[in-house]
Design an enzyme around this catalytic site. Structure first.
Site, PDB file in Angstrom:
ATOM      1  CD  GLU A  38     -27.290  -0.657 -18.135  1.00 49.65           C
ATOM      2  OE1 GLU A  38     -27.326   0.505 -17.702  1.00 49.65           O
ATOM      3  OE2 GLU A  38     -26.933  -1.637 -17.449  1.00 49.65           O
ATOM      4  CD  GLU A  86     -31.613  -2.702 -12.997  1.00 43.44           C
ATOM      5  OE1 GLU A  86     -31.880  -2.213 -11.876  1.00 43.44           O
ATOM      6  OE2 GLU A  86     -30.788  -2.197 -13.777  1.00 43.44           O
TER       7      GLU A  86
END
Length: 268
Positions: free
Chosen positions: A154, A149
């Protein structure tokens, strides 16, 4: 079990600082051949040739105890005025207290290595958690985090001056992910658009905000297998609540919208 998640790291673990050396891996100009783009210039639903919807609550709130129900309704996700708008609403829907949107390029567009970037204007508020990230194309057959990932961006809405980029793989996932923050000095990410990107090669992943390199991760940093030499697909989503941001509070204003001006992918 496949966990289609962003991460489960805690706020206290966001500052694992990884250094950057001055070498050819730092440039943002090595990957200039545009191979895929969505400029979001056609109003309506996202381009079905590139995007599909994730719908529902996933397993345990998409592995993160998130509170929203992802839908394909225009109230939650649409293209309008040259911008993709992913909107979180406070409403009772399918037994959830919030709704939002999540799209993925899985089985539509997947690429190994290259430059992935998006120009995004953030929402804000406690419990608001937008992300621009990649998952290994084998995520349906290989459990997370073995599939790998790459969190390009974010952001926690109660900390509007800071974003972070992370890497998850076997032995360095969740609270042990390889991660670093980037902060604005005199501005916030919810007041204007900013460009978030990575340059990804066989033995490095560089993280950028507005073409400023702030982190480089290599196999030498990874305390486990380097699983990043395979195709990955793109995910854009706006989560509400979850392990990392916690729940919205009385000061969180709804609706909140993540606005994406474009997504572009390049290769050498």
């Amino acid at each position: 079990m496949i966990l289609n998640i962003k991460n489960t790291l805690l706020a206290s673990s966001l500052v694992l600082v990884l250094g950057c050396s001055t070498d050819e891996k730092q440039t943002v100009t090595t990957m200039t051949q545009l191979v895929k783009q969505d400029e979001f210039n056609v109003d309506g639903a996202p381009d079905s040739s590139m995007w599909t919807y994730d719908i529902g609550t996933g397993s345990n709130g998409w592995g993160n105890s998130e509170l929203e129900y992802y839908t394909n309704r225009p109230q939650n996700i649409k293209v309008e005025g040259g911008v993709l708008k992913i909107t979180a609403n406070k409403e009772t829907y399918m037994s959830s207290a919030y709704t939002s949107g999540r799209i993925t390029s899985k089985n539509k567009f997947e690429q190994k290595h290259g430059r992935f970037e998006a120009r995004i204007k953030m929402p804000w508020g406690k419990g608001i958690w937008p992300a621009f990230w990649l998952l290994g194309a084998n995520s349906s057959t290989v459990s997370w985090p073995q599939c790998g990932e790459i969190d390009i961006m974010e952001y926690l809405g109660n900390n509007p001056t800071t974003v972070f980029g992370s890497l998850h793989g076997p032995g360095y996932a969740g609270a042990n992910s390889l991660t670093k923050t980037f902060s604005l000095t005199n501005d916030r990410f919810d007041t204007d658009f900013h460009i978030f990107g990575i340059e990804w090669g066989e033995d490095y992943i560089n993280y950028y905000v507005d073409n400023v390199l702030y982190n480089q991760i290599t196999p030498a940093n990874a305390p486990g297998d380097w699983v990043f030499n395979q195709p990955f697909y793109i995910i854009l989503n706006l989560a509400v609540g979850g392990n990392l941001p916690g729940s919205p509070n009385s000061d969180t204003v709804f609706p909140q919208t993540m606005q994406v001006d474009y997504v572009r992918v390049y290769q050498k």
